[in-house]
Write an enzyme that holds these catalytic residues in place. Sequence first.
Site, short mmCIF file in Angstrom:
data_model
loop_
_atom_site.label_atom_id
_atom_site.label_comp_id
_atom_site.label_asym_id
_atom_site.label_seq_id
_atom_site.Cartn_x
_atom_site.Cartn_y
_atom_site.Cartn_z
N GLU A 55 25.06 11.11 47.99
CA GLU A 55 26.11 10.48 47.17
C GLU A 55 26.49 11.40 46.00
O GLU A 55 27.68 11.57 45.68
CB GLU A 55 25.64 9.12 46.62
CG GLU A 55 26.73 8.46 45.79
CD GLU A 55 26.24 7.26 44.99
OE1 GLU A 55 25.40 6.51 45.49
OE2 GLU A 55 26.72 7.10 43.85
N CYS A 107 26.41 0.26 40.66
CA CYS A 107 26.79 -0.84 41.54
C CYS A 107 26.05 -2.11 41.14
O CYS A 107 24.84 -2.08 40.90
CB CYS A 107 26.44 -0.41 42.96
SG CYS A 107 26.34 -1.75 44.08
S1 SF4 Z 1 27.33 -1.96 47.57
FE1 SF4 Z 1 26.23 -0.67 46.06
S2 SF4 Z 1 24.19 -0.31 46.92
FE2 SF4 Z 1 25.54 -1.00 48.58
S3 SF4 Z 1 26.31 0.87 49.54
FE3 SF4 Z 1 27.80 0.21 47.99
S4 SF4 Z 1 27.21 1.34 46.14
FE4 SF4 Z 1 25.48 1.43 47.54
#
Ligand code: SF4
Length: 296
Positions: A126, A189
Site C-alpha cells: 500500500e 481507515c
Molecule cells: S476498508 Fe480499510 S482495512 Fe479494509 S481494505 Fe479498505 S483500507 Fe484496508
Amino acid sequence: MPTIEVAREAGACYGVNRALDLVRDAAAQAKGPIHTLGPLIHNPTVVASLADAGVTVASEPDEYRGGTLVLRTHGVTPDEEARARDAADSVLDATCPFVVRAHRAAETLTREGYQVLVFGEAGHPEVMGTLGHAPGATVVERPEDADELKLRRKVGIVVQTTQSRARLAELVRRLLGRTDEVRVMDTICEATSARQAAAAELAARVDAMVVIGGRMSANTRRLAQICADACARTHHIETAAELDPAWFAGVGAIGVTAGASTPQAQIDGVVDAIRRLTGATCVDAPAPGEKDGAQP
Ligand code: SF4
C-alpha cells in the site's frame, strides 16, 4: 467453564469483501485466465481458495499477456497500472476506495508544493502504491524517525490506512514548531481504527487473546501488538491448526479478534476449534457502554 468472546468489530472489512466479490464474480463468468497482481489480500487461506477457483497470482503487471488482471486492494502505482492495461485484455480494479482516497491525498499535497511524508511501513504494497502518486515523497515508519528529517516550510502527511491515530498524533507533535505548516491528510481507515479499539478493549478484560490473520497483514500485526500490550497471553495465528491447548490452561476468559483480511468463516472455524479444545462457551460482546455500566 471458560468463555470465548469475539471482539464486537473483527474480521473482513468493506474493501476486502468488495475485492473478493469482484474476483469471485469474474472467476464464475470464466471468460479466460484471471491473475491478481500480487496476492489479492494478505491472507494465505483465501489466496489458496482463489487458486482453487482458477485465479493465480502474477508478480509483475506484464508477467502474462491477455486475460484479466486484478489490481489488489492495497493499490498500485500509476506506472504499474499503465503496464497492466497494456499487457492484459481487461483490468479489474479491486483497489479499496479508502486506499484510492490516500492516493488522491498524496497527489493533492504534491501538486500544492508540500514536502510529502507517507507515514507507514516501508516496502508495504500500500505504501509503495501511495509513493507512486507522490514522486519524491519520504516514508516515515516511526514518529521518532521524523526527528532526523530536514524539513521544508510546508510539510504534508499522508497516512497508511492501517496506522493508529495515537502514532499519527505523535508524529505531528514531533513536527510542530520545526516548520511553518503541517497539513495532515487523515487517510486512516475507520474499519482499522474500529477493530483496534475493540481489540484493545477486549484484550484488557480477558486472560488470553487469539488474533487471526495473515502474518504479512499489516493491520493484523498491529492488532496483535495492541492486544499483546494489554494481554500477555496473546497469540497471532493464521489457521486453527496452529492453536495450542497449552495456551488456554487455567484460563477463564478467551478473547478472539481478526484482521480486516479475515473472512467470517475463518473466525467461526477458529472459535469452533477453541471450543473443542477447551470446552468453552461463547458469550456475546457487550453493547457499547454496557461494560462501563452506562445506561442505555
Ligand atoms: S476498508 Fe480499510 S482495512 Fe479494509 S481494505 Fe479498505 S483500507 Fe484496508
